[in-house]
Scaffold this motif. Structure first.
Motif, PDB file in Angstrom:
ATOM      1  N   ALA A  34       8.875 148.798  39.555  1.00 28.89           N
ATOM      2  CA  ALA A  34       9.492 148.439  40.955  1.00 28.89           C
ATOM      3  C   ALA A  34      10.803 149.161  41.334  1.00 28.89           C
ATOM      4  CB  ALA A  34       9.379 147.115  41.612  1.00 28.89           C
ATOM      5  N   THR A  35      11.637 148.868  40.443  1.00 29.90           N
ATOM      6  CA  THR A  35      13.088 149.468  40.674  1.00 29.90           C
ATOM      7  C   THR A  35      12.966 151.050  40.686  1.00 29.90           C
ATOM      8  OG1 THR A  35      14.125 147.577  39.415  1.00 29.90           O
ATOM      9  CG2 THR A  35      15.450 149.545  39.457  1.00 29.90           C
ATOM     10  N   ALA A  36      12.237 151.661  39.418  1.00 29.98           N
ATOM     11  CA  ALA A  36      12.038 153.060  39.366  1.00 29.98           C
ATOM     12  C   ALA A  36      11.536 153.745  40.634  1.00 29.98           C
ATOM     13  CB  ALA A  36      10.996 153.345  37.976  1.00 29.98           C
ATOM     14  N   PHE A  37      10.341 152.983  41.289  1.00 28.55           N
ATOM     15  CA  PHE A  37      10.016 153.479  42.521  1.00 28.55           C
ATOM     16  C   PHE A  37      11.043 153.510  43.520  1.00 28.55           C
ATOM     17  CE2 PHE A  37       8.161 152.794  46.638  1.00 28.55           C
ATOM     18  CZ  PHE A  37       7.051 153.696  46.904  1.00 28.55           C
ATOM     19  N   LEU A  38      11.583 152.505  43.794  1.00 25.57           N
ATOM     20  CA  LEU A  38      12.542 152.302  44.792  1.00 25.57           C
ATOM     21  C   LEU A  38      13.757 153.323  44.646  1.00 25.57           C
ATOM     22  CD1 LEU A  38      12.881 148.467  45.056  1.00 25.57           C
ATOM     23  CD2 LEU A  38      11.886 150.052  46.922  1.00 25.57           C
ATOM     24  N   ASP A  39      14.140 153.941  43.417  1.00 24.42           N
ATOM     25  CA  ASP A  39      15.326 154.507  43.050  1.00 24.42           C
ATOM     26  C   ASP A  39      14.892 156.142  43.301  1.00 24.42           C
ATOM     27  OD1 ASP A  39      17.056 152.557  42.455  1.00 24.42           O
ATOM     28  OD2 ASP A  39      16.678 152.682  40.190  1.00 24.42           O
ATOM     29  N   THR A  40      13.412 156.355  43.295  1.00 27.75           N
ATOM     30  CA  THR A  40      13.038 157.673  43.173  1.00 27.75           C
ATOM     31  C   THR A  40      12.155 158.089  44.533  1.00 27.75           C
ATOM     32  OG1 THR A  40      11.075 157.125  42.079  1.00 27.75           O
ATOM     33  CG2 THR A  40      12.893 157.783  40.859  1.00 27.75           C
ATOM     34  N   VAL A  41      11.642 157.195  45.355  1.00 26.93           N
ATOM     35  CA  VAL A  41      10.734 157.457  46.155  1.00 26.93           C
ATOM     36  C   VAL A  41      11.616 156.985  47.425  1.00 26.93           C
ATOM     37  CG1 VAL A  41       8.514 157.265  47.414  1.00 26.93           C
ATOM     38  CG2 VAL A  41       8.785 157.262  44.758  1.00 26.93           C
ATOM     39  N   THR A  42      11.874 157.986  48.271  1.00 27.81           N
ATOM     40  CA  THR A  42      12.379 157.241  49.793  1.00 27.81           C
ATOM     41  C   THR A  42      11.492 157.239  50.996  1.00 27.81           C
ATOM     42  OG1 THR A  42      12.861 159.845  50.284  1.00 27.81           O
ATOM     43  CG2 THR A  42      14.631 158.362  49.124  1.00 27.81           C
ATOM     44  N   ARG A  76      11.710 144.003  49.323  1.00 28.89           N
ATOM     45  CA  ARG A  76      12.604 145.144  49.480  1.00 28.89           C
ATOM     46  C   ARG A  76      12.048 146.178  50.065  1.00 28.89           C
ATOM     47  NH1 ARG A  76      15.953 145.731  44.824  1.00 28.89           N
ATOM     48  NH2 ARG A  76      16.477 147.712  45.567  1.00 28.89           N
ATOM     49  N   LEU A  77      10.486 146.704  49.969  1.00 31.37           N
ATOM     50  CA  LEU A  77       9.971 147.553  50.811  1.00 31.37           C
ATOM     51  C   LEU A  77      10.138 147.319  52.259  1.00 31.37           C
ATOM     52  CD1 LEU A  77       6.806 148.264  48.971  1.00 31.37           C
ATOM     53  CD2 LEU A  77       8.702 150.025  49.239  1.00 31.37           C
ATOM     54  N   ARG A  78      10.060 146.126  52.597  1.00 31.16           N
ATOM     55  CA  ARG A  78      10.005 145.867  54.199  1.00 31.16           C
ATOM     56  C   ARG A  78      11.450 145.984  54.799  1.00 31.16           C
ATOM     57  NH1 ARG A  78       7.775 140.548  54.336  1.00 31.16           N
ATOM     58  NH2 ARG A  78       9.840 139.577  54.314  1.00 31.16           N
TER      59      ARG A  78
END
Length: 203
Positions: A37-45, A68-70
């Motif tokens: 999930a961290t990798a997603f949050l770091d790379t996808v805006t 975190r997404l919310r």
């Protein structure tokens, strides 16, 4: 389906990521994989698509991921994958905003159906946004008096009642009503009311 709707697979298990990526690609869906999930949050805006995530992952788990997404204002549809013993977690994920959950091991078609449903949800939202924008632009073109007549029509009032309320003649109300119908591009009174209610719901 929208070609811009990318399916993001978030799972710490490499074999699962590869298997789901192959399945989605075979079905003609664009896919990106993320090891956490961290990798997603770091790379996808801006996730223009849907997310498929495991509920149990090291570091940021599926529930924390949804929160975190919310928090960052990103609200793509999220499908949560769970084990048989994780149904309570899946219910919690739904409360946190997940649109669906599927239990492992799952049938390929069950998985693809859930993903297609999530993507259709995106398309329906985009279509609704477009309709609302068009309706709001037409509403903005109405004069104050035309807007007052529209409000009377939406309230279900007859022309005579609207005329009495606005201290104008019924014939003048008819003229304003015709102008409102033309400016709103409504083919019938029911269509006009639907438009006004659509705009009111999203304010």
């Amino acid at each position: 389906m929208s070609s811009e709707a990318i399916v993001h697979v978030v799972d710490d298990d490499l074999a699962v990521r590869q298997s789901l990526a192959f399945l989605l690609a075979t079905d003609g869906l664009p896919v990106r994989v993320h090891e956490s999930a961290t990798a997603f949050l770091d790379t996808v805006t801006d996730a223009a698509g849907c997310i498929v995530t495991d509920v149990r992952m090291p570091g940021l788990d599926g529930i924390a991921f949804l929160r975190r997404l919310r928090e960052r204002g990103s609200a793509p549809p999220v499908i949560v994958m769970t084990g048989h013993a994780d149904v309570p977690l899946a219910v919690e994920a739904m409360k946190e905003g997940a649109v669906d959950f599927i239990e492992k091991p799952f049938d390929d078609e069950v998985f693809l159906t859930a993903v297609r449903s999530a993507i259709r949800r995106i398309e329906r939202c985009a279509e609704l946004d477009g309709q609302v924008s068009a309706v709001n632009a037409r509403l903005a073109a109405l004069s104050e008096r035309e807007r007052q007549v529209l409000e009377g029509l939406v309230a279900g009032k007859a022309n005579k009642v609207i005329a009495l309320d606005l201290a104008i003649s019924p014939r003048t109300v008819e003229i304003y009503r015709a102008n409102v119908m033309a400016k709103m591009q409504a083919g019938s009174l029911s269509e006009l009311v639907r438009m006004a209610l659509l705009a009111a719901r999203v304010r």
